[in-house]
Design a protein around this motif. Sequence first.
Motif, short mmCIF file in Angstrom:
data_model
loop_
_atom_site.label_atom_id
_atom_site.label_comp_id
_atom_site.label_asym_id
_atom_site.label_seq_id
_atom_site.Cartn_x
_atom_site.Cartn_y
_atom_site.Cartn_z
N LYS A 232 0.76 -1.23 0.05
CA LYS A 232 -0.30 0.01 -0.09
C LYS A 232 0.74 1.29 0.19
CE LYS A 232 -3.76 -1.11 2.45
NZ LYS A 232 -4.29 -1.02 3.60
N PHE A 233 2.06 1.33 0.83
CA PHE A 233 2.90 2.22 0.85
C PHE A 233 3.37 2.55 -0.60
CE2 PHE A 233 3.44 1.79 5.70
CZ PHE A 233 3.01 3.09 6.21
N LEU A 234 3.98 1.64 -1.17
CA LEU A 234 4.51 1.73 -2.17
C LEU A 234 3.55 2.04 -3.42
CD1 LEU A 234 6.71 -1.50 -1.96
CD2 LEU A 234 7.68 0.60 -1.99
N ASN A 235 2.63 1.84 -3.47
CA ASN A 235 1.55 1.93 -4.56
C ASN A 235 1.37 3.44 -4.47
OD1 ASN A 235 0.79 -0.15 -5.74
ND2 ASN A 235 -0.47 -0.84 -4.25
N GLU A 236 1.75 4.30 -3.55
CA GLU A 236 1.85 5.90 -3.66
C GLU A 236 2.39 6.35 -4.99
OE1 GLU A 236 2.64 7.67 -0.03
OE2 GLU A 236 1.11 6.49 1.17
N LEU A 253 14.68 2.14 -4.73
CA LEU A 253 14.27 3.70 -5.18
C LEU A 253 13.14 4.27 -4.65
CD1 LEU A 253 14.53 3.56 -9.28
CD2 LEU A 253 15.91 4.81 -7.64
N HIS A 254 12.29 3.11 -4.26
CA HIS A 254 10.93 3.31 -3.54
C HIS A 254 10.83 3.30 -2.19
CE1 HIS A 254 9.56 4.30 -7.76
NE2 HIS A 254 10.31 3.55 -8.07
N SER A 255 11.71 2.79 -1.41
CA SER A 255 11.54 2.11 0.02
C SER A 255 11.47 3.34 0.91
CB SER A 255 12.88 1.31 0.06
OG SER A 255 13.78 2.08 0.26
N HIS A 256 11.76 4.60 0.50
CA HIS A 256 11.56 5.57 1.28
C HIS A 256 10.08 6.00 1.60
CE1 HIS A 256 10.23 8.33 -1.86
NE2 HIS A 256 10.84 7.54 -2.77
N LEU A 257 9.31 5.39 0.69
CA LEU A 257 7.76 5.79 1.04
C LEU A 257 7.52 4.75 2.24
CD1 LEU A 257 6.80 4.95 -2.64
CD2 LEU A 257 6.37 7.21 -1.48
N ILE A 258 8.18 3.83 2.32
CA ILE A 258 7.64 2.97 3.84
C ILE A 258 8.30 3.71 4.99
CG2 ILE A 258 7.62 0.68 4.79
CD1 ILE A 258 8.12 -0.52 2.22
#
Length: 388
Positions: A232-236, A253-258
């Motif tokens: 869900k976090f990554l889906n942003e 690249l995207h783990s900062h969203l979690i």
Amino acid sequence: MNINLQEKFAEQYHKNAEAIYFTPGRVNLIGEHIDYNGGLVMPCAISLGTWVAIAPNSDGQYRFKSLNFDVETVANSNTITEKNGSIWANYPIGVINELIRDGKVINGLDFLFYGNIPIGSGLSSSASIEIATAFALNAYYNLGYDKLALVRIAKRVENDFIGLNSGIMDQFAVTFGEREKAIVLDCETLKYKMVHVDLGDYVLAIINTNKPRELADSKYNERVAECQTAVKFLNEEITLRYLCELSAEKFALHSHLISNETILNRATHVIKENDRVHLAAKALNGGDLTTFGRLMYASHESLRTLYEVSGKELDAVVDFCSGDEHVIGARMTGAGFGGCAIALLEKGYEEDFAKHLTNYYVDKIGYLPTIYVSDINDGPHLVTDTIG
Ligand code: GLA
């Protein structure tokens, strides 16, 4: 121990069983908590398993007896839709319920089960009993399901009837297992390859910690939910259904969203463990058991620290193994929270291993582990009457 299931059936039901089938349990060599994240796993079927003897009856009841438990469970076409008080019988009850929902006619039947997979040991005794039932009924009544259809039926029983949100690995492994082969299964596409397991100078040991898996089901469902939260976090920023759709590079690249540390740890385990399975399959294909063993240790460490599904008993086994030069790899196998570990050790070292590990374990944990040397074995089949 020699058990004549035909004789036992006659003692219980005063008639002969018409067929007896065997379904194995499984170990997962590597790729833990990956199936419900849509990645790669590498299980194989083992020689421990479940036997089921069946015969029709004329009173329309479904009768479930087991040589392992004293309680007899009886159901009929009205009560088959509900769980019964005796836990083990819910698996065959769930399977019959699924078959009837699928439009099949299943008349009254008497069952006698026997299993030698220690219960709650993480070797898939539940998938084994589900597939044992589904396979037996499919064969006996000529229902026409293929192997994958049986796997899906058993998974629905586990998810919808029993209430564990497990992935497809266990049911798939016990159904598709082949002698001396591991299954490299992509749990999203269900494409798979059978990889020859040539252990050369090594053997595969299974070590049961004999730690009961308390609260294992609720913690398992909690891990499944944590991975869904990570998605869900990554889906942003990106669109994905399963964590394993991401490569390690893309995840970075995207783990900062979690933002939640626990969820980040869970996702990091999943991404790296999925990578390890790719590497492990390559190592096994190339006969590089040393690399395979190293990946097993790395997998355990990640399950211990990031995914937090190990425990002091499993850790004691793996710690002992990593300090023993005759063991090249070890890790917990299955859901964790107790249950079994597996280890690759030098052929000929089995007895000393059992002696030394037992001393170490009893000293640390206070009770005995159980140690088996395991064959990699075939999936479900018809058998004769005696279990040797
Ligand atoms: C249990 C589940 C499997 C799988 C493992 C962990 O065995 O039934 O679906 O998730 O745990 O890898």
